[in-house]
Design an enzyme around this catalytic site. Structure first.
Site, PDB file in Angstrom:
ATOM      1  N   ARG A 298      22.977 -16.740  29.330  1.00 56.11           N
ATOM      2  CA  ARG A 298      23.706 -17.389  30.432  1.00 56.11           C
ATOM      3  C   ARG A 298      24.308 -16.321  31.350  1.00 56.11           C
ATOM      4  NH1 ARG A 298      24.746 -21.454  33.971  1.00 56.11           N
ATOM      5  NH2 ARG A 298      26.981 -21.659  34.385  1.00 56.11           N
TER       6      ARG A 298
ATOM      7  N   GLU B 240      36.943 -32.501  -1.124  1.00 58.01           N
ATOM      8  CA  GLU B 240      37.085 -31.605  -2.297  1.00 58.01           C
ATOM      9  C   GLU B 240      38.412 -30.854  -2.254  1.00 58.01           C
ATOM     10  OE1 GLU B 240      34.837 -29.979  -4.925  1.00 58.01           O
ATOM     11  OE2 GLU B 240      33.652 -31.785  -4.979  1.00 58.01           O
TER      12      GLU B 240
HETATM   13  C1  LIG Z   1      33.542 -37.903   4.706  1.00 59.15           C
HETATM   14  C2  LIG Z   1      34.261 -37.910   3.396  1.00 59.15           C
HETATM   15  C3  LIG Z   1      33.531 -37.916   2.215  1.00 59.15           C
HETATM   16  C4  LIG Z   1      34.193 -37.958   0.996  1.00 59.15           C
HETATM   17  N1  LIG Z   1      33.455 -38.056  -0.174  1.00 59.15           N
HETATM   18  C5  LIG Z   1      34.095 -38.318  -1.343  1.00 59.15           C
HETATM   19  C6  LIG Z   1      33.358 -38.650  -2.524  1.00 59.15           C
HETATM   20  O1  LIG Z   1      32.117 -38.656  -2.522  1.00 59.15           O
HETATM   21  N2  LIG Z   1      34.044 -38.996  -3.637  1.00 59.15           N
HETATM   22  C7  LIG Z   1      35.399 -39.020  -3.676  1.00 59.15           C
HETATM   23  O2  LIG Z   1      35.965 -39.335  -4.727  1.00 59.15           O
HETATM   24  N3  LIG Z   1      36.141 -38.684  -2.575  1.00 59.15           N
HETATM   25  C8  LIG Z   1      35.525 -38.355  -1.411  1.00 59.15           C
HETATM   26  N4  LIG Z   1      36.252 -38.059  -0.278  1.00 59.15           N
HETATM   27  C9  LIG Z   1      37.713 -38.107  -0.352  1.00 59.15           C
HETATM   28  C10 LIG Z   1      38.388 -36.770  -0.124  1.00 59.15           C
HETATM   29  O3  LIG Z   1      38.263 -35.937  -1.225  1.00 59.15           O
HETATM   30  C11 LIG Z   1      39.852 -37.079   0.254  1.00 59.15           C
HETATM   31  O4  LIG Z   1      39.834 -37.592   1.577  1.00 59.15           O
HETATM   32  C12 LIG Z   1      40.739 -35.879   0.172  1.00 59.15           C
HETATM   33  O5  LIG Z   1      40.936 -35.509  -1.167  1.00 59.15           O
HETATM   34  C13 LIG Z   1      42.117 -36.101   0.833  1.00 59.15           C
HETATM   35  O6  LIG Z   1      42.710 -37.286   0.406  1.00 59.15           O
HETATM   36  P1  LIG Z   1      43.315 -38.298   1.511  1.00 59.15           P
HETATM   37  O7  LIG Z   1      42.243 -38.518   2.509  1.00 59.15           O
HETATM   38  O8  LIG Z   1      43.818 -39.481   0.796  1.00 59.15           O
HETATM   39  O9  LIG Z   1      44.486 -37.502   2.208  1.00 59.15           O
HETATM   40  P2  LIG Z   1      46.017 -37.451   1.718  1.00 59.15           P
HETATM   41  O10 LIG Z   1      46.056 -36.998   0.300  1.00 59.15           O
HETATM   42  O11 LIG Z   1      46.676 -38.730   2.075  1.00 59.15           O
HETATM   43  O12 LIG Z   1      46.591 -36.296   2.632  1.00 59.15           O
HETATM   44  C14 LIG Z   1      47.092 -36.502   3.954  1.00 59.15           C
HETATM   45  C15 LIG Z   1      47.621 -35.158   4.470  1.00 59.15           C
HETATM   46  O13 LIG Z   1      48.751 -34.757   3.665  1.00 59.15           O
HETATM   47  C16 LIG Z   1      48.513 -33.469   3.119  1.00 59.15           C
HETATM   48  N5  LIG Z   1      49.100 -33.390   1.780  1.00 59.15           N
HETATM   49  C17 LIG Z   1      48.999 -34.286   0.764  1.00 59.15           C
HETATM   50  N6  LIG Z   1      49.664 -33.868  -0.309  1.00 59.15           N
HETATM   51  C18 LIG Z   1      50.199 -32.664   0.008  1.00 59.15           C
HETATM   52  C19 LIG Z   1      50.999 -31.723  -0.681  1.00 59.15           C
HETATM   53  N7  LIG Z   1      51.380 -31.908  -1.951  1.00 59.15           N
HETATM   54  N8  LIG Z   1      51.376 -30.583  -0.030  1.00 59.15           N
HETATM   55  C20 LIG Z   1      50.995 -30.377   1.255  1.00 59.15           C
HETATM   56  N9  LIG Z   1      50.235 -31.233   1.957  1.00 59.15           N
HETATM   57  C21 LIG Z   1      49.844 -32.365   1.348  1.00 59.15           C
HETATM   58  C22 LIG Z   1      47.000 -33.341   3.058  1.00 59.15           C
HETATM   59  O14 LIG Z   1      46.589 -31.986   3.026  1.00 59.15           O
HETATM   60  C23 LIG Z   1      46.592 -34.029   4.355  1.00 59.15           C
HETATM   61  O15 LIG Z   1      46.723 -33.146   5.424  1.00 59.15           O
HETATM   62  C24 LIG Z   1      35.592 -37.955   0.945  1.00 59.15           C
HETATM   63  C25 LIG Z   1      36.333 -37.923   2.147  1.00 59.15           C
HETATM   64  C26 LIG Z   1      35.682 -37.929   3.351  1.00 59.15           C
HETATM   65  C27 LIG Z   1      36.498 -37.954   4.610  1.00 59.15           C
END
Ligand SMILES: Cc1cc2nc3c(=O)[nH]c(=O)nc-3n(C[C@H](O)[C@H](O)[C@H](O)COP(=O)(O)OP(=O)(O)OC[C@H]3O[C@@H](n4cnc5c(N)ncnc54)[C@H](O)[C@@H]3O)c2cc1C
Length: 408
Positions: A292, A388
């Site tokens: 570019r 994860e």
């Molecule tokens: C596309 C996708 C695919 C997935 N695939 C799978 C799967 O195949 N199987 C499965 O079992 N799960 C799966 N997951 C789930 C995934 O592992 C979770 O979304 C993840 O562990 C976070 O949990 P939560 O979304 O409930 O966030 P929450 O736990 O509600 O967290 C919300 C926010 O608070 C923060 N937080 C929470 N606790 C703390 C703490 N103690 N200290 C500091 N910060 C904190 C988190 O970092 C985050 O920023 C998937 C998720 C997505 C989006």
């Protein structure tokens, strides 16, 4: 024990080149279409099955590679092709590893082939742990499994969420509470065989990125499975629960949230996926910056652009080194005394998010459109800091491991 090496051997190079060819010729050309369709790319999974990339044998070979580089190398190449499609190809592996790690030989032999199907009739599997109220806080899980001794059956009730391949899987692996007093130590994993009554798909999520990968809720309504579906068997579970109860009584073990640290060995694989996405975006940005022209010269001729590319490449290489180190440690049973697995996932996933954003900037307006792949790569990269274990949870695990203290 294999010495740590940064040099792939001839066999590994051959596998890497073969995977790279598949990623370049089959995955990448299909990436934009399946991202738009937001559907599982069955024909691509089938192609992968035909050539042997979608199979337990292939992953087992990489998994048991004593150098530890097999899995990260494979993940990096496939995710370099496209993250959504690659996750559709490797997602079954999550459930398969759950069975490999905890199952009896009979369970492994019975269920893993049904997770993959064959090249003429490919199947996928799902690993269901997360719940609406139990994401990072695994110990808050509510899905219950109750043993019906008279029938030698387990009855499972609850709602799982975010399950990759949830509802479309042939085999689901479901984690459930068997003893609520024990927090995550009171969990057990169950196979839900194909066609089991009571298991249904809830909502399918419309996502920001990795849109070719199916993510959905899984509802378990009085699901009954035979006793033989408890991974590892009842005797082993009873022994494990008795040990956990004894430790809980002595107060010598922090029961709640113990699961946070248990993924140390699998986290480098997610780091490697992130390295693949970051490298893909960096390569597009480097090519673009060299071709570019603005102000009569390639945009890379400005330090402001060239230095960004230098930083991008430096972070990607650093991420790969952390991933390879952690992967080598995992395969060779080295203790993760500084949570090196979490470190690799944290650094690689944050790198992917940053590098893909820089790539958009370097492509200017084009970077912001779907005519170029970096926009998709940036959307995809956001998942690595979430699944994860989020980046915050990785930092928590690292900080707790380093300090030996209960950091909140
Ligand atoms: C596309 C996708 C695919 C997935 N695939 C799978 C799967 O195949 N199987 C499965 O079992 N799960 C799966 N997951 C789930 C995934 O592992 C979770 O979304 C993840 O562990 C976070 O949990 P939560 O979304 O409930 O966030 P929450 O736990 O509600 O967290 C919300 C926010 O608070 C923060 N937080 C929470 N606790 C703390 C703490 N103690 N200290 C500091 N910060 C904190 C988190 O970092 C985050 O920023 C998937 C998720 C997505 C989006």
């Amino acid at each position: 024990m294999a010495e740590f090496t940064m040099e792939l051997n001839d066999e590994q190079k051959e596998v890497r080149d073969w995977l790279h060819g598949f990623a370049a010729d089959v995955i990448r050309p299909a990436a934009a279409e399946w991202d738009e369709r937001e559907e599982t790319p069955w024909p691509v999974i089938q192609e992968a099955a035909k050539v042997g990339i979608y199979s337990l044998d292939f992953y087992a070979q990489q998994y048991f590679d004593p150098t530890g580089l097999g899995i990260p190398m494979a993940m990096e190449e496939l995710f370099w092709g496209d993250a959504g499609i690659a996750l559709s190809i490797v997602g079954t592996g999550l459930a398969a590893v759950g069975v490999l790690a905890n199952g009896t030989e009979e369970q492994i032999g019975t269920w893993i082939p049904q997770m993959y199907g064959d090249a003429n009739d490919v199947k996928v599997a799902a690993f269901c742990s997360s719940e609406p109220d139990a994401g990072s806080d695994v110990a808050s899980m509510r899905t219950r499994a109750v043993y019906d001794e008279a029938k030698d059956e387990w009855v499972i009730n609850g709602t799982k969420t975010w399950a990759t391949n949830g509802g479309i899987a042939n085999v689901h692996v479901v984690v459930a509470v068997v003893d609520a007093e024990l927090g995550s130590k009171g969990h057990a994993s169950f196979i839900i065989p194909p066609g089991t009554e009571g298991l249904s798909q809830g909502q399918k999520f419309k996502k920001h990125g990795i849109r070719a990968s199916h993510t959905a809720e899984v509802i378990l309504d009085n699901v009954r499975v035979p006793g033989s579906c408890l991974l590892g068997g009842k005797e082993k579970l009873d022994e494990r629960l008795a040990r956990a109860r004894e430790k809980a009584k002595q107060g010598g073990e922090r029961v709640k949230n113990a699961a946070m640290a248990t993924f140390e060995a699998s986290r480098p694989a997610v780091g490697a996926m992130a390295v693949g996405t970051a490298r893909a975006a960096y390569e597009v940005a480097l090519d673009y910056a060299k071709t570019r022209e603005q102000f009569g010269r390639p945009v890379i001729d400005n330090q402001g652009v060239a230095f960004q590319l230098a930083d991008m490449r430096t972070s990607i290489d650093a991420a790969r080194l952390l991933v390879w180190r952690a992967s080598w440690m995992a395969v060779n049973g080295k203790p993760f005394t500084a949570a090196e697995g979490s470190m690799s996932k944290l650094f690689a996933s944050e790198t992917a998010k940053k590098v893909t954003a820089q790539a958009i900037q370097i492509l200017g307006g084009n970077g912001y459109t779907r005519e170029y792949p970096v926009e998709r790569m940036h959307r995809d990269a956001a998942i690595y800091t979430i699944f994860e274990g989020t980046s915050e949870i990785q930092r928590l695990v690292i900080a707790r491991t380093l300090s030996g203290m209960t950091i909140r």
